[in-house]
Structures are given as C-alpha cells and as structure tokens.
Motif scaffolding. Structure first.
Motif, short mmCIF file in Angstrom:
data_model
loop_
_atom_site.label_atom_id
_atom_site.label_comp_id
_atom_site.label_asym_id
_atom_site.label_seq_id
_atom_site.Cartn_x
_atom_site.Cartn_y
_atom_site.Cartn_z
N LYS A 36 5.83 -3.62 -12.38
CA LYS A 36 5.24 -2.30 -12.62
C LYS A 36 5.83 -1.66 -13.87
O LYS A 36 7.03 -1.77 -14.12
CB LYS A 36 5.45 -1.38 -11.42
CG LYS A 36 6.91 -1.06 -11.13
CD LYS A 36 7.05 -0.29 -9.82
CE LYS A 36 8.50 0.08 -9.58
NZ LYS A 36 8.76 0.43 -8.18
N ASN A 96 2.66 -1.66 -8.03
CA ASN A 96 2.52 -0.57 -7.06
C ASN A 96 1.42 0.44 -7.39
O ASN A 96 1.23 1.39 -6.64
CB ASN A 96 3.86 0.16 -6.88
CG ASN A 96 4.20 1.04 -8.07
OD1 ASN A 96 3.75 0.78 -9.18
ND2 ASN A 96 4.99 2.07 -7.83
N VAL A 99 2.52 -3.42 -3.58
CA VAL A 99 3.62 -2.83 -2.80
C VAL A 99 3.64 -1.31 -2.83
O VAL A 99 4.59 -0.69 -2.34
CB VAL A 99 5.00 -3.37 -3.27
CG1 VAL A 99 5.09 -4.88 -3.10
CG2 VAL A 99 5.29 -2.97 -4.73
N MET A 140 7.58 -5.06 5.90
CA MET A 140 8.24 -4.66 4.65
C MET A 140 8.93 -3.33 4.85
O MET A 140 8.48 -2.51 5.66
CB MET A 140 7.17 -4.52 3.54
CG MET A 140 7.72 -4.18 2.16
SD MET A 140 7.86 -2.43 1.82
CE MET A 140 6.52 -2.20 0.65
N VAL A 199 11.48 -0.24 2.51
CA VAL A 199 12.29 0.24 1.39
C VAL A 199 13.46 0.99 2.03
O VAL A 199 13.23 1.82 2.91
CB VAL A 199 11.47 1.21 0.49
CG1 VAL A 199 12.33 1.75 -0.64
CG2 VAL A 199 10.23 0.52 -0.05
N MET A 225 15.88 -4.63 -3.00
CA MET A 225 15.47 -4.37 -4.37
C MET A 225 16.70 -4.66 -5.26
O MET A 225 17.66 -5.26 -4.80
CB MET A 225 14.97 -2.94 -4.51
CG MET A 225 14.09 -2.52 -3.32
SD MET A 225 12.94 -1.15 -3.59
CE MET A 225 13.94 0.13 -4.26
N ARG A 280 12.28 -7.96 -3.51
CA ARG A 280 11.40 -7.42 -4.55
C ARG A 280 12.25 -6.80 -5.65
O ARG A 280 12.83 -5.73 -5.47
CB ARG A 280 10.48 -6.34 -3.95
CG ARG A 280 9.75 -6.78 -2.68
CD ARG A 280 8.91 -5.63 -2.14
NE ARG A 280 9.68 -4.41 -1.97
CZ ARG A 280 10.33 -4.06 -0.86
NH1 ARG A 280 10.29 -4.83 0.21
NH2 ARG A 280 11.01 -2.94 -0.80
N ILE A 281 12.34 -7.50 -6.77
CA ILE A 281 13.29 -7.11 -7.81
C ILE A 281 12.57 -6.67 -9.09
O ILE A 281 11.81 -7.46 -9.67
CB ILE A 281 14.25 -8.28 -8.14
CG1 ILE A 281 14.86 -8.87 -6.86
CG2 ILE A 281 15.34 -7.81 -9.10
CD1 ILE A 281 15.69 -7.92 -6.04
C1 LIG Z 1 9.73 -0.57 -7.78
C2 LIG Z 1 9.80 -1.21 -6.45
C3 LIG Z 1 10.71 -2.25 -6.19
C4 LIG Z 1 11.70 -2.76 -7.22
O1 LIG Z 1 12.73 -1.83 -7.39
P1 LIG Z 1 13.94 -2.10 -8.41
O2 LIG Z 1 14.97 -1.12 -7.99
O3 LIG Z 1 13.41 -1.84 -9.77
O4 LIG Z 1 14.38 -3.51 -8.22
C5 LIG Z 1 10.68 -2.83 -4.93
N1 LIG Z 1 9.82 -2.40 -3.97
C6 LIG Z 1 8.94 -1.41 -4.18
C7 LIG Z 1 8.03 -1.00 -3.07
C8 LIG Z 1 8.90 -0.77 -5.42
O5 LIG Z 1 8.03 0.24 -5.62
#
Ligand SMILES: *Cc1c(COP(=O)(O)O)cnc(C)c1O
Length: 239
Positions: free
Chosen positions: A40, A61, A83, A169, A171, A210, A226-227
């Motif tokens: 993104k 995203n 995502v 999933m 965050v 992340m 998810r990096i």
């Molecule tokens: C941006 C994003 C990530 C990646 O985050 P970073 O901190 O840049 O690694 C992972 N998951 C989602 C849902 C995101 O929006």
C-alpha cells in the motif's frame, strides 16, 4: 540491480532473517510461515521488483490504489490479499483482482462478496478479521468483528457461494486490555483459531504480525505475516 531493487533486496533479507530466527526460536518450520508484503502507498514498479526478488504474496488496503496496481501487474503470478476496511460499493472491484479478502467483519460484506464472486466466476478466500479490543456485538475501530461474532460470520462465509473460509486475521490492538501486549493478543487469536478449526478444519490460516511485531505472531503460531514498512520503507502518509 537498480538502487531501489538493491534496497528492497536488503530489506527483504533482513525480514527473512527475522522470520527464520522467530521460527527457529518457536521450533517451527520456516515454510509454515508465509510472508505477505503490504505494498500500500507504493507503486506498481515496486510490486514488480518484489516479484523479481521472489515475492508471490502482496497485500493492499484501499481499492482505489489496489485496482490499478493489480491491473498493471496482471501478467505476474501474484496472490493479492485485500486487508483494509471494505465498503460494499467497492466489493465488485475488489472481487475482480483479489484472491483473498482478510477483512471480513460483517454479514452484509459476506452477501456482497458472494454475489460479486459468483458474478465474476472466481472463488474468493476469506478471513474473518477479529477485533480483540471490541466489546460483544461491536466492531473494532480499525475494522474487525468482536470475538463473539466470529462463529456466525464463519458459518455465513462457509455457506456462501463463491467464497471459501480460510481462517482468521487480526491487527494487534492499540487500545484496550491488549494494548502493548502483542504476544497475548496473538495467543488469544490462536485460541479462536482452534475453535474455528474444530468446526471448519480447512480454515487454518492465521494472519497476524506486522513489521513491529512479527516475532510475537510467529511465536504464537501465525501462518501468515503482513509486512509493509520493514520491506518498503516508511510510508509517506498513514495508509
Ligand atoms: C499496513 C498494514 C500492515 C503492514 O504494516 P507495517 O507496520 O507497515 O508492516 C499489515 N496489516 C494491515 C491490515 C495493514 O493495513
């Protein structure tokens, strides 16, 4: 190699080292964790370089950015993960290029995605996004369903034509009881994953971790990390 390609290769090598070390520390096999690079805010040219460097999973995203990028990279064998929070009016577009949608958090989205998938004749993988900081019946500030809503949504996805239930999933929450406790958050997600797999054995994907917390996610048992920034660099704006 171009400067950008060298930079991406170096960043990828560092991330690869971190994932390998985390797998070793957890007694897990490296191939049990899939790296998804979140592209993104970065251009299609970066996606191309990442593909040349061996990356096969990318995530976006926002449909406005993702749709043209996926079109520009349609010749590459990439798996596209969506995502971000998803409005139902974007569903038809997303279903035209995404292979997986990781942010399923309400029944309306399931119905809309199912219709779009059937229409385009594609099967869409779906992950239920869990908001560990949301109260019963609520949704998270950054999307996601409260834990008490997982079962109903999973059942709806499993029964929906064109959709495949792949897993969960999350965050790591910035607020609430899990703020600053990423490992505890990911352990909790694994418990929800175990319950989910009892009813849906094939839904074994666990997408967590992340750039800042991938070690905690791998230690807890995540199958997908998810990096973004650790591979591509700091984003110019929040995205
Ligand atoms: C941006 C994003 C990530 C990646 O985050 P970073 O901190 O840049 O690694 C992972 N998951 C989602 C849902 C995101 O929006």
């Amino acid at each position: 190699m171009t400067d950008r390609k060298t930079q991406l290769a170096e960043n990828l090598a560092r991330v690869e080292e971190r994932i390998s070390a985390a797998c070793e520390a957890a007694g897990r096999k490296r191939e049990d964790v899939t790296l998804i690079v979140v592209t993104k805010t970065y251009p299609a040219s970066d996606v191309r370089l990442l593909h040349e460097l061996g990356i096969r999973h990318v995530a976006e995203n926002r449909d406005q950015d993702a749709a043209p990028k996926a079109a520009a990279c349609a010749d590459l064998d990439l798996t596209w993960h969506f995502v971000g929070q998803l409005q139902t009016n974007k569903v038809r577009s997303v279903a035209s290029y995404a292979h997986l949608v990781q942010s399923i958090d309400r029944l309306k989205l399931v119905t809309a995605l199912s219709a779009a998938a059937v229409r385009t004749g594609r099967e869409l993988g779906c992950l239920i996004q869990v908001a560990l900081d949301a109260g019963a019946g609520e949704r998270g500030e950054r999307g996601g369903v409260a834990p008490d809503g997982i079962e109903e949504l999973a059942g709806a996805v499993a029964a929906a034509p064109g959709l495949r239930l792949d897993g969960l999933m999350t965050v790591a929450p910035l607020a609430g009881p899990y703020a600053g406790r990423e490992r505890a958050a990911f352990d909790r997600l694994m418990e929800f994953s175990s319950s989910l797999r009892a009813a849906h054995p094939a839904a074994n994907m666990v997408s967590a971790g992340m750039s800042a917390d991938l070690e905690d996610a791998v230690a807890a048992g995540a199958t997908h990390v998810r990096i973004g920034t650790a591979v591509l660099g700091d984003r110019p704006r929040l995205g």
